[in-house]
Design a protein around this motif. Structure first.
Motif, mmCIF file in Angstrom:
data_model
loop_
_atom_site.group_PDB
_atom_site.id
_atom_site.type_symbol
_atom_site.label_atom_id
_atom_site.label_comp_id
_atom_site.label_asym_id
_atom_site.label_seq_id
_atom_site.Cartn_x
_atom_site.Cartn_y
_atom_site.Cartn_z
ATOM 1 N N SER A 203 25.235 28.213 -38.370
ATOM 2 C CA SER A 203 23.904 28.599 -38.854
ATOM 3 C C SER A 203 22.993 27.386 -38.970
ATOM 4 O O SER A 203 21.813 27.428 -38.583
ATOM 5 C CB SER A 203 24.027 29.308 -40.206
ATOM 6 N N GLU B 131 18.553 33.611 -35.854
ATOM 7 C CA GLU B 131 17.938 34.943 -35.889
ATOM 8 C C GLU B 131 17.233 35.270 -34.561
ATOM 9 O O GLU B 131 16.114 35.772 -34.533
ATOM 10 C CB GLU B 131 16.966 35.075 -37.057
ATOM 11 N N THR B 132 17.920 34.960 -33.481
ATOM 12 C CA THR B 132 17.435 35.330 -32.147
ATOM 13 C C THR B 132 18.575 35.995 -31.384
ATOM 14 O O THR B 132 19.764 35.781 -31.678
ATOM 15 C CB THR B 132 16.946 34.106 -31.359
ATOM 16 N N ASP C 241 18.145 38.995 -34.991
ATOM 17 C CA ASP C 241 16.772 39.151 -35.456
ATOM 18 C C ASP C 241 16.681 40.389 -36.339
ATOM 19 O O ASP C 241 17.096 41.485 -35.946
ATOM 20 C CB ASP C 241 15.830 39.280 -34.254
ATOM 21 N N SER C 242 16.138 40.229 -37.528
ATOM 22 C CA SER C 242 16.033 41.352 -38.461
ATOM 23 C C SER C 242 15.056 42.414 -37.970
ATOM 24 O O SER C 242 15.114 43.569 -38.417
ATOM 25 C CB SER C 242 15.594 40.851 -39.847
#
Length: 305
Positions: A157, A167-168, A249-250
């Motif tokens: 992370s 987050e991709t 990704d959220s």
């Protein structure tokens, strides 16, 4: 008074009585009886028992929200009129679920393809190419098999945040590819090593280089193992939620994360949650059954001489 048999003549071997044939053991008799019709019926019942949650999910996905809240899925056997495909129509109109399915495909297909391609090349190199430290590097690969995913979550992370892929979708693909390669290399290297050396030497005498030898000889022979690896990797990536929950990704999560988010509003969207969960489950099952023959061949490869 005892009697004696005649003494054999010179050069004649003494006659021996054949030993009494021992009967089958108790374990063998029990195993023979267990292989009969009663055992087959028992195995069918066990299979149906294990399939019961899947059957229940399928039937629930074909019932309305009011019916699901009022009675159990087994009610359809007495009231088949409850079955309807309206839930799947609403599922297709739900952009959250459809986008999550697309995101899952976008993540799973490249992660599976990269692991299969890179693992095949590395497995061939470890099996048939000579380079410095080959055996030591292979020991490193084997050691990486025992590294759990949870150990790498925090350092990876931080690394992904530093290089800007946290987050991709690309970050999730890279994570799954990295953790899928040790098993892929180990599996394919052992499979490729069983290819007869004479076959490769004959191809080299015909003028085949390493790339042509890999694509024209090794890859076709390694089809069962490669298919098995592809199925393993596809199922692992498709059903993963831990990695997707942290790195994806959220705004466009995979289907596992999207369903987990929908569970929070279970009472309001059960008519969408049930068909979404069934679709999420049936796609990897379809992939498995489509390549079942190659999967079994890959698993049994090398089991017999």
């Amino acid at each position: 008074m005892t009697t004696t048999t005649g003494v054999p003549g010179a050069g004649q071997a003494p006659r021996t009585e054949p030993a009494a044939k021992a009967g089958p053991s108790l374990g063998a008799r029990l195993a023979a009886r267990a292989g009969g019709g009663a055992m087959r019926v028992f195995l069918v019942l066990v299979g149906l028992f294990w399939l019961m949650p899947t059957i229940g999910l399928l039937l629930s996905s074909l019932r309305g929200a009011e019916d699901i809240a009022a009675t159990g899925w087994w009610k359809v056997f007495t009231a088949p009129s409850e079955l309807t495909f309206d839930n799947y129509q609403r599922l297709l109109e739900n952009s959250t679920i459809t986008d999550s399915l697309l995101s899952t495909v976008v993540i799973t297909v490249p992660a599976t393809f990269l692991v299969v391609v890179i693992g095949s090349l590395a497995g061939y190199a470890f099996a048939w190419m000579e380079f410095p430290g080959r055996d030591w590097w292979f020991l490193v690969v084997v050691g990486l098999l025992v590294v759990p995913v949870q150990v790498a979550l925090i350092p990876v992370s931080e690394l992904f945040g530093t290089i800007g892929i946290f987050e991709t979708t690309f970050g999730v693909i890279m994570f799954h590819t990295a953790f899928g390669l040790p098993f892929a290399i180990f599996l394919l290297r052992n499979f490729f090593a069983e290819i007869p050396r004479e076959l490769l030497e004959a191809a080299r005498l015909d003028g085949a280089g390493e790339i042509r030898l890999f694509t024209r000889v090794v890859m076709p022979l390694g089809g069962p193992a490669i298919a098995s690896l592809g199925i393993f990797q596809f199922l692992w990536v498709w059903n993963d939620m831990l990695v997707a929950l942290i790195f994806a990704d959220s705004e466009s999560p995979p289907i596992t994360v999207a369903l987990q988010q929908q569970v929070r509003q279970f009472g309001n969207n059960i008519d969408v949650l049930a068909p979404g969960a069934f679709v999420s489950m049936v796609i990897p099952l379809a992939v498995f059954f489509a390549f079942q023959r190659q999967f079994v061949s890959g698993v049994m490869a090398g089991a017999v001489k």
